[in-house]
Design a protein around this motif. Sequence first.
Motif, PDB file in Angstrom:
ATOM      1  N   LEU A 287     -38.745 -31.435-126.345  1.00  0.00           N
ATOM      2  CA  LEU A 287     -38.088 -32.613-126.925  1.00  0.00           C
ATOM      3  C   LEU A 287     -38.886 -33.890-126.679  1.00  0.00           C
ATOM      4  CD1 LEU A 287     -34.453 -31.743-125.821  1.00  0.00           C
ATOM      5  CD2 LEU A 287     -35.440 -31.460-128.096  1.00  0.00           C
ATOM      6  N   GLY A 288     -39.988 -33.765-125.960  1.00  0.00           N
ATOM      7  CA  GLY A 288     -40.889 -34.899-125.764  1.00  0.00           C
ATOM      8  C   GLY A 288     -40.743 -35.635-124.459  1.00  0.00           C
ATOM      9  N   CYS A 289     -39.715 -35.310-123.660  1.00  0.00           N
ATOM     10  CA  CYS A 289     -39.520 -36.065-122.417  1.00  0.00           C
ATOM     11  C   CYS A 289     -39.951 -35.251-121.196  1.00  0.00           C
ATOM     12  CB  CYS A 289     -38.084 -36.547-122.290  1.00  0.00           C
ATOM     13  SG  CYS A 289     -36.852 -35.269-122.319  1.00  0.00           S
ATOM     14  N   LYS A 290     -39.851 -35.871-120.032  1.00  0.00           N
ATOM     15  CA  LYS A 290     -40.341 -35.296-118.788  1.00  0.00           C
ATOM     16  C   LYS A 290     -39.174 -34.875-117.892  1.00  0.00           C
ATOM     17  CE  LYS A 290     -44.389 -38.390-118.842  1.00  0.00           C
ATOM     18  NZ  LYS A 290     -43.942 -39.164-120.017  1.00  0.00           N
ATOM     19  N   VAL A 291     -39.522 -34.149-116.825  1.00  0.00           N
ATOM     20  CA  VAL A 291     -38.528 -33.660-115.868  1.00  0.00           C
ATOM     21  C   VAL A 291     -38.922 -34.116-114.466  1.00  0.00           C
ATOM     22  CG1 VAL A 291     -37.360 -31.650-114.902  1.00  0.00           C
ATOM     23  CG2 VAL A 291     -38.138 -31.616-117.291  1.00  0.00           C
ATOM     24  N   ALA A 292     -37.963 -34.689-113.744  1.00  0.00           N
ATOM     25  CA  ALA A 292     -38.166 -35.064-112.344  1.00  0.00           C
ATOM     26  C   ALA A 292     -37.158 -34.330-111.478  1.00  0.00           C
ATOM     27  CB  ALA A 292     -38.003 -36.575-112.167  1.00  0.00           C
ATOM     28  N   VAL A 293     -37.540 -34.087-110.224  1.00  0.00           N
ATOM     29  CA  VAL A 293     -36.642 -33.471-109.253  1.00  0.00           C
ATOM     30  C   VAL A 293     -36.616 -34.352-108.010  1.00  0.00           C
ATOM     31  CG1 VAL A 293     -36.103 -31.443-107.862  1.00  0.00           C
ATOM     32  CG2 VAL A 293     -37.144 -31.165-110.122  1.00  0.00           C
ATOM     33  N   GLU A 294     -35.410 -34.660-107.536  1.00  0.00           N
ATOM     34  CA  GLU A 294     -35.235 -35.528-106.375  1.00  0.00           C
ATOM     35  C   GLU A 294     -35.248 -34.717-105.078  1.00  0.00           C
ATOM     36  OE1 GLU A 294     -31.590 -37.584-107.002  1.00  0.00           O
ATOM     37  OE2 GLU A 294     -32.156 -38.303-108.986  1.00  0.00           O
TER      38      GLU A 294
END
Length: 265
Positions: free
Chosen positions: A154-161
Amino acid sequence: MDKLNISVTRTIDSGVRPIELKCTPIYDCLFSNVAGLRSRALVNSVDYGTLDPGDYMPALEDDRESASSFTARNLRVVLGALPALQSQARGISLFLLSCPVSLVRRGTLAAEVTRLLRAADPKCAEAVCLSFAPELLRLPPKDLQSALLHIRSLGCKVAVEGFGRADFPMSVLPLAAPDLLLERDRKGDFPAGMAAYVQFAGALGIQTLAVGVPAETVLRGLNDAQCAYYTPAPGLRTEGRSLYMEKELTDLLSERSVASLAGFN
Protein backbone atom coordinates in the motif's frame (compact mmCIF):
# COMPACT_ATOMS: atom_id res chain seq x y z
CA MET A 1 -15.57 -1.08 24.09
CA ASP A 2 -19.30 -0.30 24.18
CA LYS A 3 -18.78 1.86 27.27
CA LEU A 4 -16.08 3.82 25.46
CA ASN A 5 -18.29 4.32 22.40
CA ILE A 6 -21.13 5.60 24.60
CA SER A 7 -18.70 7.92 26.36
CA VAL A 8 -17.47 9.31 23.03
CA THR A 9 -21.06 9.98 21.94
CA ARG A 10 -21.74 11.81 25.21
CA THR A 11 -18.55 13.81 24.71
CA ILE A 12 -19.60 14.88 21.22
CA ASP A 13 -22.95 16.02 22.60
CA SER A 14 -21.12 18.13 25.19
CA GLY A 15 -19.21 20.04 22.49
CA VAL A 16 -15.79 18.71 23.49
CA ARG A 17 -13.55 17.40 20.69
CA PRO A 18 -13.60 13.62 21.28
CA ILE A 19 -10.39 12.54 19.55
CA GLU A 20 -7.31 14.69 19.20
CA LEU A 21 -3.97 13.95 17.57
CA LYS A 22 -0.99 15.31 19.47
CA CYS A 23 2.31 15.29 17.61
CA THR A 24 5.97 15.56 18.55
CA PRO A 25 8.72 16.32 16.03
CA ILE A 26 11.11 13.56 14.99
CA TYR A 27 14.68 14.72 14.27
CA ASP A 28 17.35 13.06 12.17
CA CYS A 29 20.39 12.17 14.24
CA LEU A 30 22.97 13.49 11.80
CA PHE A 31 21.89 17.11 11.39
CA SER A 32 19.06 17.42 13.97
CA ASN A 33 16.64 18.62 11.29
CA VAL A 34 12.95 17.86 11.55
CA ALA A 35 12.38 14.61 9.62
CA GLY A 36 8.84 13.77 10.62
CA LEU A 37 6.14 13.69 13.28
CA ARG A 38 5.10 11.12 15.83
CA SER A 39 1.41 11.19 16.66
CA ARG A 40 -0.43 10.20 19.80
CA ALA A 41 -4.22 10.04 19.72
CA LEU A 42 -5.90 11.29 22.89
CA VAL A 43 -9.53 10.45 23.64
CA ASN A 44 -11.26 13.26 25.54
CA SER A 45 -14.12 11.85 27.60
CA VAL A 46 -16.63 13.61 29.83
CA ASP A 47 -16.85 10.35 31.79
CA TYR A 48 -13.20 9.30 32.12
CA GLY A 49 -11.17 12.43 31.43
CA THR A 50 -8.36 12.37 28.84
CA LEU A 51 -7.29 8.85 27.85
CA ASP A 52 -3.92 8.17 26.26
CA PRO A 53 -3.11 5.05 24.17
CA GLY A 54 -2.16 3.07 27.26
CA ASP A 55 -5.71 3.55 28.57
CA TYR A 56 -7.75 2.65 25.49
CA MET A 57 -5.47 0.46 23.35
CA PRO A 58 -6.32 -2.79 25.24
CA ALA A 59 -9.99 -2.28 24.35
CA LEU A 60 -9.09 -1.78 20.69
CA GLU A 61 -6.98 -4.94 20.75
CA ASP A 62 -10.12 -6.90 21.63
CA ASP A 63 -12.37 -5.29 19.00
CA ARG A 64 -11.11 -5.33 15.41
CA GLU A 65 -14.10 -3.39 14.09
CA SER A 66 -13.61 -0.49 16.50
CA ALA A 67 -9.83 -0.66 15.96
CA SER A 68 -10.43 -0.27 12.22
CA SER A 69 -12.82 2.67 12.64
CA PHE A 70 -10.58 4.45 15.14
CA THR A 71 -7.42 4.04 13.05
CA ALA A 72 -9.20 5.02 9.83
CA ARG A 73 -10.44 8.29 11.35
CA ASN A 74 -6.95 9.20 12.53
CA LEU A 75 -5.49 8.20 9.17
CA ARG A 76 -7.96 10.43 7.31
CA VAL A 77 -6.74 13.41 9.35
CA VAL A 78 -3.11 12.56 8.65
CA LEU A 79 -3.58 12.05 4.91
CA GLY A 80 -5.63 15.24 4.68
CA ALA A 81 -2.96 17.33 6.41
CA LEU A 82 0.23 15.79 5.01
CA PRO A 83 0.38 17.75 1.72
CA ALA A 84 0.27 21.08 3.56
CA LEU A 85 2.65 19.88 6.25
CA GLN A 86 5.15 18.69 3.65
CA SER A 87 4.82 22.02 1.85
CA GLN A 88 5.45 24.01 5.04
CA ALA A 89 8.34 21.82 6.23
CA ARG A 90 9.92 20.05 3.29
CA GLY A 91 11.96 17.73 5.46
CA ILE A 92 8.90 15.86 6.71
CA SER A 93 9.07 12.41 5.14
CA LEU A 94 7.82 10.32 8.07
CA PHE A 95 4.55 10.37 10.00
CA LEU A 96 4.19 7.75 12.71
CA LEU A 97 0.65 6.63 13.47
CA SER A 98 0.08 4.16 16.32
CA CYS A 99 -2.15 1.19 15.44
CA PRO A 100 -3.53 -1.73 17.46
CA VAL A 101 -2.16 -5.14 16.48
CA SER A 102 -5.75 -6.38 16.08
CA LEU A 103 -5.78 -4.40 12.84
CA VAL A 104 -3.53 -7.01 11.17
CA ARG A 105 -4.20 -10.23 13.09
CA ARG A 106 -5.61 -11.90 9.97
CA GLY A 107 -2.50 -11.13 7.97
CA THR A 108 -3.91 -8.04 6.25
CA LEU A 109 -4.97 -4.57 7.31
CA ALA A 110 -8.64 -3.99 8.01
CA ALA A 111 -10.56 -3.11 4.83
CA GLU A 112 -11.38 0.49 5.80
CA VAL A 113 -7.73 1.37 6.45
CA THR A 114 -6.66 -0.43 3.27
CA ARG A 115 -9.10 1.60 1.17
CA LEU A 116 -7.78 4.89 2.54
CA LEU A 117 -4.17 4.03 1.76
CA ARG A 118 -5.01 2.78 -1.74
CA ALA A 119 -6.81 6.03 -2.50
CA ALA A 120 -4.08 8.27 -1.05
CA ASP A 121 -1.56 10.27 -3.02
CA PRO A 122 1.53 8.01 -3.26
CA LYS A 123 3.74 10.79 -1.86
CA CYS A 124 1.55 10.94 1.24
CA ALA A 125 1.21 7.18 1.62
CA GLU A 126 4.98 6.68 1.55
CA ALA A 127 5.38 9.13 4.44
CA VAL A 128 2.96 7.15 6.62
CA CYS A 129 4.53 4.64 9.01
CA LEU A 130 2.10 2.45 10.94
CA SER A 131 3.50 1.79 14.41
CA PHE A 132 2.62 -1.33 16.40
CA ALA A 133 3.36 -2.76 19.84
CA PRO A 134 5.91 -5.63 20.05
CA GLU A 135 3.00 -8.09 20.00
CA LEU A 136 3.03 -7.65 16.21
CA LEU A 137 6.21 -9.74 16.13
CA ARG A 138 4.48 -12.49 18.12
CA LEU A 139 1.90 -13.16 15.42
CA PRO A 140 2.20 -16.55 13.68
CA PRO A 141 5.08 -16.22 11.17
CA LYS A 142 2.80 -16.67 8.15
CA ASP A 143 0.40 -13.95 9.36
CA LEU A 144 3.27 -11.63 10.27
CA GLN A 145 4.95 -11.88 6.88
CA SER A 146 1.60 -11.52 5.09
CA ALA A 147 0.77 -8.38 7.11
CA LEU A 148 4.13 -6.76 6.38
CA LEU A 149 3.84 -7.49 2.66
CA HIS A 150 0.29 -6.14 2.59
CA ILE A 151 1.16 -2.88 4.36
CA ARG A 152 4.18 -2.28 2.13
CA SER A 153 2.13 -3.00 -0.99
CA LEU A 154 0.00 0.00 0.00
CA GLY A 155 3.08 2.22 -0.06
CA CYS A 156 3.59 2.84 3.65
CA LYS A 157 6.08 1.61 6.24
CA VAL A 158 5.91 -0.51 9.40
CA ALA A 159 7.39 0.37 12.80
CA VAL A 160 7.55 -1.71 15.97
CA GLU A 161 7.82 -0.15 19.43
CA GLY A 162 9.64 -1.41 22.52
CA PHE A 163 13.05 -2.05 20.93
CA GLY A 164 15.81 -2.59 23.47
CA ARG A 165 13.53 -3.88 26.24
CA ALA A 166 14.25 -7.17 27.96
CA ASP A 167 11.02 -8.74 26.69
CA PHE A 168 11.35 -7.53 23.08
CA PRO A 169 11.26 -10.50 20.62
CA MET A 170 14.68 -9.85 19.07
CA SER A 171 14.93 -13.32 17.53
CA VAL A 172 12.09 -12.54 15.12
CA LEU A 173 13.76 -9.48 13.59
CA PRO A 174 15.80 -11.31 10.91
CA LEU A 175 12.55 -12.89 9.67
CA ALA A 176 10.27 -9.86 10.03
CA ALA A 177 12.63 -6.91 9.33
CA PRO A 178 10.22 -3.97 9.94
CA ASP A 179 11.23 -0.64 8.45
CA LEU A 180 11.70 1.12 11.79
CA LEU A 181 12.22 0.18 15.43
CA LEU A 182 11.31 2.51 18.31
CA GLU A 183 12.52 2.54 21.87
CA ARG A 184 9.16 2.93 23.57
CA ASP A 185 8.41 5.89 25.86
CA ARG A 186 9.30 5.09 29.44
CA LYS A 187 9.76 6.64 32.85
CA GLY A 188 13.28 6.72 34.22
CA ASP A 189 16.65 6.47 32.53
CA PHE A 190 17.27 6.10 28.81
CA PRO A 191 18.19 2.44 28.14
CA ALA A 192 21.86 1.66 28.65
CA GLY A 193 23.53 0.06 25.64
CA MET A 194 21.01 1.46 23.17
CA ALA A 195 23.80 2.11 20.66
CA ALA A 196 24.55 -1.63 20.55
CA TYR A 197 20.91 -2.37 19.79
CA VAL A 198 20.98 0.25 17.03
CA GLN A 199 24.03 -1.39 15.45
CA PHE A 200 22.32 -4.80 15.59
CA ALA A 201 19.26 -3.40 13.82
CA GLY A 202 21.41 -1.63 11.26
CA ALA A 203 23.12 -4.91 10.38
CA LEU A 204 19.65 -6.21 9.46
CA GLY A 205 18.89 -3.13 7.36
CA ILE A 206 16.42 -1.71 9.90
CA GLN A 207 16.37 1.95 10.91
CA THR A 208 15.94 3.03 14.53
CA LEU A 209 14.21 5.89 16.31
CA ALA A 210 15.51 6.58 19.83
CA VAL A 211 12.72 8.03 21.99
CA GLY A 212 13.50 10.54 24.74
CA VAL A 213 17.24 11.12 24.24
CA PRO A 214 18.34 12.81 27.47
CA ALA A 215 21.76 14.30 26.67
CA GLU A 216 24.02 15.46 23.87
CA THR A 217 26.55 12.74 24.73
CA VAL A 218 23.90 10.05 24.25
CA LEU A 219 22.90 11.58 20.92
CA ARG A 220 26.53 11.53 19.74
CA GLY A 221 26.81 7.85 20.65
CA LEU A 222 23.61 7.05 18.77
CA ASN A 223 24.83 9.04 15.79
CA ASP A 224 28.10 7.08 15.79
CA ALA A 225 26.02 3.88 15.80
CA GLN A 226 24.10 5.26 12.77
CA CYS A 227 20.77 5.69 14.51
CA ALA A 228 18.42 7.31 12.00
CA TYR A 229 16.05 9.39 14.16
CA TYR A 230 15.44 10.59 17.69
CA THR A 231 12.99 12.50 19.82
CA PRO A 232 14.50 14.60 22.61
CA ALA A 233 13.73 14.29 26.28
CA PRO A 234 12.36 17.50 27.86
CA GLY A 235 15.20 19.90 28.37
CA LEU A 236 17.60 18.48 25.78
CA ARG A 237 19.30 21.26 23.86
CA THR A 238 21.43 20.51 20.81
CA GLU A 239 23.32 22.98 18.67
CA GLY A 240 21.88 23.37 15.21
CA ARG A 241 18.61 21.60 15.88
CA SER A 242 15.84 23.03 13.77
CA LEU A 243 13.43 24.20 16.44
CA TYR A 244 10.19 24.13 14.47
CA MET A 245 7.34 25.27 16.62
CA GLU A 246 5.22 22.21 17.29
CA LYS A 247 2.09 24.35 17.04
CA GLU A 248 3.00 25.40 13.51
CA LEU A 249 3.47 21.80 12.43
CA THR A 250 0.25 20.50 13.95
CA ASP A 251 -2.30 23.32 13.58
CA LEU A 252 -3.75 21.74 10.44
CA LEU A 253 -4.24 18.44 12.22
CA SER A 254 -6.09 20.08 15.08
CA GLU A 255 -8.29 22.11 12.76
CA ARG A 256 -9.21 19.04 10.72
CA SER A 257 -9.87 17.04 13.85
CA VAL A 258 -12.86 19.24 14.66
CA ALA A 259 -14.53 18.51 11.34
CA SER A 260 -13.33 15.00 10.63
CA LEU A 261 -13.47 13.17 13.94
CA ALA A 262 -16.91 12.36 15.29
CA GLY A 263 -16.35 9.37 17.52
CA PHE A 264 -15.62 5.77 16.68
CA ASN A 265 -18.67 4.84 14.65
